[in-house]
Design an enzyme around this catalytic site. Structure first.
Site, PDB file in Angstrom:
ATOM      1  CB  SER A 268      -7.084  -0.877   0.942  1.00 41.74           C
ATOM      2  OG  SER A 268      -6.628  -0.346  -0.294  1.00 41.74           O
ATOM      3  CE  LYS A 269      -5.555  -7.934   2.535  1.00 39.78           C
ATOM      4  NZ  LYS A 269      -6.031  -9.297   2.158  1.00 39.78           N
ATOM      5  NE  ARG A 270      -6.468   1.629  -3.819  1.00 38.01           N
ATOM      6  CZ  ARG A 270      -7.603   1.608  -3.142  1.00 38.01           C
ATOM      7  NH1 ARG A 270      -8.105   0.450  -2.739  1.00 38.01           N
ATOM      8  NH2 ARG A 270      -8.253   2.713  -2.852  1.00 38.01           N
ATOM      9  N   GLY A 272       0.162  -1.049   0.262  1.00 39.84           N
ATOM     10  CA  GLY A 272       1.309  -1.715   0.880  1.00 39.84           C
ATOM     11  C   GLY A 272       0.911  -2.355   2.189  1.00 39.84           C
TER      12      GLY A 272
END
Length: 505
Positions: A268-270, A272
Site C-alpha cells: 500500500s501507499k505506506r 512507498g
C-alpha cells in the site's frame, strides 16, 4: 473454503490452444503495481500459447471513473511493453470494450435471471438486514441473508413498488451443493453450501455489481482463462453460479499470489511508490519493471535473473506459478534497474533520459531535439553510474543549469585561499587550447601539475568542484570538454570569486 492438497502441476509447458485472456482495470486511479503484475501474467499466459489478449475497461463506477485515468493506465501499460489485440482503442469482435457502453447487455442478462427464477427482488431495508446481522452475531453465526423476500411474487413486487420501496436483486442460490473452483495454480478450492448466501448482484440504483458485469463479460468475450489476484477468490464461486444460472460458459481461473510489503502486510501507499507512474517518475526502466513484476508470482526454475519481455514469453509456464505471497523488495528492483540500464540499447536509454529531462524541467522538448547528440554524449560518460534514469539529475544537472552552491566537504578540502591562483593557471592554459577535447584537456592539466609541481588535490579536484559543484561524477576531462570552453571559463571565474569572498585560510 477448502483447498485440495492433491493438486500436482505437470512439469514443462502445458499445451493450450485458442487462449484468450483479459486485463480489466477500473479507471478510478493510476495503474497499481499489483494490477500491473496481473497484466503481465495475463499477457504472458496468452503470448506463451500464441493466444489473444483483451483490454477491457471496467468503468461502471461512474462517480470515480474518468477517461483521464483510462488514458494514463493505457499509457503505463504501453510503456511497460504490454500489448493487446482487442480493446477500446483497437475494437474487436466482442465489443464494446468499455463496460459503460455495455449497459444493455447487462440488463438483458439480469432479466434472463429474473425470468428464469434464478434471481429475485429483495426489498429488505438496511435496518432490517443490520438487525438480522446482530441476531446472528449474538448466536455466534456468520451472517447470511435469511431469504425473507425469496418467495415474493411479481404481484408483491408491484405492490411494494407502488409504495416506493427500493430493492436490490439477489441470486437464488440452490444450497446443499458445494461450489468447486478449479484453480490452475492452487488446485480445487471448495466452497461449502453454507459459505454462499443469496448475494446481491444489482444495487438499489439499478446498477449491476462487479460480480455480474465482470463474469458476463468474461463469458461473452469468450475469455478462456481469468488470471487475477487472490483477493478475488471469494468472488469466483459467486460468478460461477451467475454464469451457470445464465447457461453461459465458465472460464478457467488462475488466482495469482498477493504482493506484500517488507512488513508482510498488503502492499500500500505506506510502503512507498505503489503506482507504475510513480516508479516511472523515479527513473525505473520498463525492462526492469517487467523483469521484476514477472518474478512476483513466477520462477523460471533455474538461476537466470534477467529476462526481456519476449524471453519471459518464451520461458513462461503456468506450472511454474506460485501461490505463496511475494515480498516487494525495492533494493531488488533497483538492482535489476541498474543491470538493464547498463545492458539496454543506448538509444533506448537516451530516449528515457530525454523524457525525464523534459519532465523535470532540465530541458525543453526543443532543446532535447537540438542538442540530442550532446545529451547522448553526456549519458555516455555517465557509464554505470546511472542506477536509475533520474540519476542523470544528481550526477549531471550542472550540464543543464548553473548553480551557486558547492559541496561542503569539497569546499573544506579543496577550496583554499590559494586556490584562485591555481584556477587562474588552469584558465589560461585552457583558453590557449585550439582543440577542446578530453585528450587536450588531460594533457594541459597534467602539464600544469608538472610545471608548477602541483598535486591533483590542487588542480584536478578543485577544478571538478568549480565546474560541477560536486566532488564525484564522470571523468573530469570528458565532462570539461562537454561543458565547452566558454562555460568552463565562466565557472572557473565564478568559483575563484566565490573563494575570495568566502575563504580566509
Amino acid at each position: 473454503m477448502f483447498v485440495s492438497e492433491n493438486f500436482t502441476p505437470r512439469e514443462g509447458r502445458m499445451e493450450l490452444n485458442n487462449i484468450r485472456t483479459r486485463f480489466a482495470p477500473s479507471p478510478t486511479g493510476l495503474l497499481h503495481f499489483g494490477n500491473a503484475n496481473t497484466a503481465v501474467f495475463n499477457w504472458l499466459m496468452a503470448r506463451a500459447h500464441n493466444g489473444t489478449v483483451v483490454l477491457r475497461i471496467e468503468d461502471t463506477d461512474t462517480e470515480r471513473s474518468t477517461r483521464e485515468f483510462e488514458n494514463k493506465i493505457i499509457n503505463d501499460l504501453t510503456w511497460l511493453g504490454i500489448t493487446w489485440d482487442e480493446g477500446p482503442d483497437k475494437g474487436g469482435d466482442f465489443g464494446p470494450y468499455r463496460q459503460s457502453e455495455r449497459t444493455g447487455i447487462y440488463q438483458e442478462q439480469i432479466q434472463k435471471l429474473i425470468d428464469s427464477g434464478s434471481a429475485y427482488r429483495c426489498y429488505c431495508s438496511r435496518e432490517q438486514l443490520e438487525q438480522d446481522r446482530e441476531i446472528q452475531k449474538e448466536n455466534k453465526q456468520n451472517f447470511r441473508y435469511e431469504g425473507r423476500c425469496r418467495d415474493f411474487t411479481p404481484h408483491d413486487w408491484a405492490r411494494l413498488d407502488a409504495e416506493g420501496k427500493p430493492f436490490v436483486i439477489r441470486l437464488r442460490t440452490t444450497g446443499g451443493q458445494a461450489v468447486v473452483v478449479k484453480d490452475l495454480i492452487r488446485g480445487d478450492i471448495v466452497f461449502e453450501p453454507d459459505a454462499i448466501d443469496d448475494f446481491i448482484f444489482v444495487r438499489s440504483n439499478g446498477e449491476p455489481t462487479f460480480l455480474l458485469t465482470n463474469a458476463v463479460d468474461d463469458s461473452l468475450m469468450k475469455i478462456t482463462h481469468v488470471v487475477r489476484g487472490e483477493d478475488h477468490i471469494s468472488n469466483t464461486p459467486k460468478q460461477i453460479l451467475i454464469l451457470r444460472a445464465l447457461g453461459l460458459p465458465v472460464p478457467q481461473y488462475m488466482h495469482t499470489a498477493i504482493i506484500l510489503g517488507q512488513d508482510k502486510t498488503k502492499l500500500s501507499k505506506r510502503h512507498g511508490a505503489v503506482n507504475v507512474s510513480q516508479f516511472r517518475a523515479q527513473g525505473f526502466v520498463p525492462r526492469a519493471m517487467i523483469n521484476y513484476l514477472a518474478f512476483l508470482g513466477w520462477n523460471p526454475k533455474d538461476d537466470r535473473e534477467f529476462f526481456t519481455l519476449d524471453e519471459l514469453a518464451q520461458n513462461y509456464t503456468m506450472e511454474a506459478m506460485s501461490k505463496n505471497p511475494s515480498i516487494f523488495d525495492y533494493d531488488r528492483l533497483r538492482y535489476l534497474n541498474e543491470y538493464w540500464i547498463a545492458h539496454m540499447d543506448p538509444e533506448q536509454v537516451l530516449a528515457l533520459v530525454l523524457e525525464f529531462l523534459v519532465h523535470s524541467g532540465l530541458a525543453t522538448e526543443q532543446e532535447t531535439l537540438d542538442k540530442r547528440a550532446w545529451i547522448k554524449d553526456i549519458v555516455g560518460i555517465m557509464g554505470d553510474r546511472l542506477k536509475t534514469i533520474n540519476d542523470i539529475e544528481e550526477l549531471g544537472d550542472y550540464f543543464f543549469r548553473d548553480f551557486d552552491d558547492y559541496h561542503p566537504k569539497g569546499v573544506k578540502k579543496y577550496f583554499k585561499a590559494a586556490t584562485p591562483e591555481n584556477l587562474q593557471l588552469i584558465k589560461e592554459k585552457l583558453i590557449a587550447l585550439e582543440s577542446f577535447t578530453p585528450e587536450t584537456i588531460d594533457h594541459a592539466l597534467h602539464e600544469i601539475m608538472e610545471q608548477h609541481e602541483l598535486a591533483a588535490a590542487k588542480v584536478i579536484h578543485p577544478l571538478r568542484l568549480a565546474l560541477t559543484g560536486k566532488i564525484f561524477g564522470p571523468g573530469l576531462f570528458e565532462l570539461t570538454a562537454l561543458l565547452g570552453k566558454d562555460k568552463v571559463i565562466e565557472r572557473i571565474d565564478k568559483a575563484a570569486q566565490w573563494i575570495r569572498d568566502n575563504k580566509t585560510e
